[in-house]
Scaffold this motif. Sequence first.
Motif, mmCIF file in Angstrom:
data_model
loop_
_atom_site.group_PDB
_atom_site.id
_atom_site.type_symbol
_atom_site.label_atom_id
_atom_site.label_comp_id
_atom_site.label_asym_id
_atom_site.label_seq_id
_atom_site.Cartn_x
_atom_site.Cartn_y
_atom_site.Cartn_z
ATOM 1 N N MET A 146 8.421 -65.248 1.468
ATOM 2 C CA MET A 146 7.377 -65.758 2.364
ATOM 3 C C MET A 146 7.286 -64.917 3.629
ATOM 4 S SD MET A 146 5.218 -68.134 1.968
ATOM 5 C CE MET A 146 3.773 -67.645 2.904
ATOM 6 N N ILE A 147 8.434 -64.498 4.184
ATOM 7 C CA ILE A 147 8.408 -63.650 5.385
ATOM 8 C C ILE A 147 7.759 -62.301 5.061
ATOM 9 C CG2 ILE A 147 9.855 -62.422 7.037
ATOM 10 C CD1 ILE A 147 11.789 -64.737 6.950
ATOM 11 N N GLY A 148 8.101 -61.734 3.882
ATOM 12 C CA GLY A 148 7.458 -60.480 3.479
ATOM 13 C C GLY A 148 5.961 -60.633 3.294
ATOM 14 N N LYS A 149 5.539 -61.785 2.774
ATOM 15 C CA LYS A 149 4.107 -62.030 2.596
ATOM 16 C C LYS A 149 3.409 -62.139 3.942
ATOM 17 C CE LYS A 149 0.882 -65.188 0.302
ATOM 18 N NZ LYS A 149 0.754 -66.428 -0.520
ATOM 19 N N ILE A 150 4.056 -62.824 4.907
ATOM 20 C CA ILE A 150 3.463 -62.952 6.247
ATOM 21 C C ILE A 150 3.331 -61.585 6.915
ATOM 22 C CG2 ILE A 150 3.858 -63.899 8.555
ATOM 23 C CD1 ILE A 150 5.127 -66.329 7.244
ATOM 24 N N LYS A 151 4.366 -60.740 6.782
ATOM 25 C CA LYS A 151 4.299 -59.399 7.367
ATOM 26 C C LYS A 151 3.199 -58.569 6.708
ATOM 27 C CE LYS A 151 9.185 -59.187 8.713
ATOM 28 N NZ LYS A 151 10.486 -58.499 8.515
ATOM 29 N N TRP A 152 3.073 -58.695 5.383
ATOM 30 C CA TRP A 152 2.034 -57.943 4.668
ATOM 31 C C TRP A 152 0.644 -58.384 5.110
ATOM 32 C CZ3 TRP A 152 1.801 -53.778 1.589
ATOM 33 C CH2 TRP A 152 0.646 -53.580 0.850
ATOM 34 N N GLU A 153 0.429 -59.708 5.227
ATOM 35 C CA GLU A 153 -0.873 -60.203 5.674
ATOM 36 C C GLU A 153 -1.168 -59.780 7.110
ATOM 37 O OE1 GLU A 153 -0.686 -64.377 5.142
ATOM 38 O OE2 GLU A 153 -0.964 -64.299 2.948
ATOM 39 N N LYS A 154 -0.128 -59.688 7.929
ATOM 40 C CA LYS A 154 -0.326 -59.238 9.302
ATOM 41 C C LYS A 154 -0.772 -57.783 9.339
ATOM 42 C CE LYS A 154 1.968 -59.239 13.803
ATOM 43 N NZ LYS A 154 3.232 -59.535 14.522
ATOM 44 N N LEU A 155 -0.168 -56.974 8.486
ATOM 45 C CA LEU A 155 -0.581 -55.571 8.427
ATOM 46 C C LEU A 155 -2.002 -55.428 7.888
ATOM 47 C CD1 LEU A 155 2.691 -53.933 7.036
ATOM 48 C CD2 LEU A 155 1.841 -53.866 9.387
ATOM 49 N N VAL A 156 -2.354 -56.255 6.914
ATOM 50 C CA VAL A 156 -3.710 -56.209 6.366
ATOM 51 C C VAL A 156 -4.730 -56.604 7.420
ATOM 52 C CG1 VAL A 156 -5.256 -57.231 4.652
ATOM 53 C CG2 VAL A 156 -2.931 -56.568 4.001
ATOM 54 N N ASN A 157 -4.407 -57.649 8.209
ATOM 55 C CA ASN A 157 -5.335 -58.089 9.248
ATOM 56 C C ASN A 157 -5.509 -57.041 10.342
ATOM 57 O OD1 ASN A 157 -5.664 -60.524 7.899
ATOM 58 N ND2 ASN A 157 -3.995 -61.512 9.015
ATOM 59 N N LYS A 158 -4.445 -56.275 10.596
ATOM 60 C CA LYS A 158 -4.548 -55.220 11.603
ATOM 61 C C LYS A 158 -5.312 -53.995 11.094
ATOM 62 C CE LYS A 158 -0.405 -56.235 14.327
ATOM 63 N NZ LYS A 158 0.907 -55.694 14.781
ATOM 64 N N GLY A 159 -5.508 -53.914 9.778
ATOM 65 C CA GLY A 159 -6.217 -52.768 9.213
ATOM 66 C C GLY A 159 -5.349 -51.561 8.982
ATOM 67 N N THR A 160 -4.019 -51.748 8.948
ATOM 68 C CA THR A 160 -3.113 -50.618 8.740
ATOM 69 C C THR A 160 -2.826 -50.358 7.263
ATOM 70 O OG1 THR A 160 -1.235 -52.128 9.012
ATOM 71 C CG2 THR A 160 -2.016 -50.959 10.973
ATOM 72 N N ILE A 161 -3.388 -51.168 6.367
ATOM 73 C CA ILE A 161 -3.191 -50.988 4.930
ATOM 74 C C ILE A 161 -4.489 -50.465 4.325
ATOM 75 C CG2 ILE A 161 -2.532 -52.101 2.774
ATOM 76 C CD1 ILE A 161 -0.309 -51.983 4.800
#
Length: 665
Positions: free
Chosen positions: A281-296
Amino acid sequence: MVSRIDVWQPASVNRSNRPILQEGEHNLYVRDNIGLYQGKSKIVNRQNGRVYLTNKRIIYLDNEDVKKSMAIELKNVSSGEVIERFLRSSPKVKLYLKEEADVQQSSTKRSDSNRYKVMAHWVCIICSFNNQISVETNLDGDLPKCGSCGIKPSRDQIVNSIERRRTEIPTNVNNDQDPKPDKAPNQQTLRDDQCPKCTFINHPALKYCELCGSELNSSLSKKLKDRLNFTDNAVIIPEDVNPMNILLENDSEVYTNNKPYIKLSFRKNGESQFYQILADMIGKIKWEKLVNKGTINENGVKVNDYSPTPPPQQQIKGGGIHGLEQIGEQQRKQNELVLSTSLEDLEQLMYKAQDLIKLSCSFGKLVKTTPQNINTIIPPLNIKKTSNLYHQELARHISEYLTNFQLTKSSSMITSQDLYAYYNRYLVSTQGFGTDLIPHVDFNKSLNLFDSLKLPIALKNYERSGLIVICYKRNNDYSEFIVNFLRSQERSFTHDKVKNEILMSLEEQEADQDGYIEENYKFFKGNTIPEICDELGWSYGITIEEIEKCIESGLVVIDQNISGTFYFINRFMENTSGDTEITEELVNQIKQEVLSEQKNITENLKQQYYLERNQNLINFKPEINYDSASPGSNVTPISNANATPAHGAGVASYSLNDLQGLNFS
């Protein structure tokens, strides 16, 4: 180091002792017999509770007092690790907290006299772990346990360590000086990164020895530590960062390597599965945060940590016993790999099962639409049937369903058979056709846990028929509901009888050839079992049981004839006619009600007539304002042209029925 006790926030709990989830929040894992730690210190009165892991929070519910429930949001957790069981110490999950830039402001209010705490060291005789204790600790109570193995030391060892530390403190220490003693003569040659206990050379950035856990000599200057608001051993909790008044066992937060963290102690295992779900779940939250920032990247894919293809086997050369042992070892590893990949495939199948359930929910047209389908206010029960908490959580979930849908009134009751059918039907209607129905064995076990879990509902057993009923705890006698209903029916009968006699004139009553009043209002005929069932919302079996109890107690009498069975209030015991007596006051009151009703009907008909009449008017001549003229008024319509008067009255007509009042040119 500043206090991080402020990460704990209060958690709301419903009447079934389950957490109230936020919008878009759902349960992932539930575990019982959990204790909480803030750093190395236990949190007082939070050592026996349940932990709910959701996609947003870690929620702790205390088993003894639900008012002590609290939660921590996953966005405040950076990483974690599992601490295995060691001797008497339970396995734990350590969660490291994120550093905040503005948390240092909360510690500036501390006084200079309490800025530092002098700590004494004592070595555990069991595991040789170097522990710390404040020299101001009161030893009249329980002694502190070892932070590694959990074994308590002897009182003499603690007293000697504290006395030895007190003798090392200089007497001329003031608030501007470091209270740490000067180095001993034999330690003058040691490096800053060399442990003074075991002489192990550590990394210069470490604060404590990696080998024995002893404190290292810091190379930071005193002014720099004061500027960073840094303490050597412990953290004093400021009052403004502890909104829940959380108490720690040692009255201070002690962290290893000055990195704030919390620990969850699992007294009955389950730490591995909890940590695995939490890490995902923590990895998913970090991934979604990166997606929202546009870094992915747009087509970026997260790589799995495991490889689905097994590595190639090495060919074993040679023979004899050694070769056979190597072949057996290789076969054992191959079996382990096959079993592990099979479990992973099974887990993926379970994930696909969730997708199938969502797909089945899309066929909403095949499910009868009810208010329960539209507004689902109860979150689904996401817990495995093999868990020890399954039946307890199922009982709480059933309690939520009852209080929200079935037991909506204080007089509500439902049989266990009806509840079993309604509850399973509710699961299917809200979660789709792929939902597993609750077996009757698990259902009955959960019903028997209502009392031990202190839920607001309870089981009620009728000895005569053996019927099991679920109702609220506060209601033990339901006879008053039946008596009140029968009394209200008698009052309504008397009221309707007098009202109909008033509405009908004497001539109409004499000419009543159908005998309506004589037939229907001659006497009160009582009520039947279906009428009582419909009013109170009971099943037929419950109503029969309760009405029999009323008859045995003398509150209700029965009349059995060829038309059926009817029930009345026992007027023989009361020795009065009661509410069926017609008095002059009652007649006058009903007359006033009739006059008021007739007046309201007349006003409504009058307003409806004028409204329909105005809507049907057609303005053939726009220069004439017909809105200014209303029925019954003397206002003359305003005209800018010469209009022909109606019937020579000199007043312009506003009615379409009088065509002479319109000027057709």
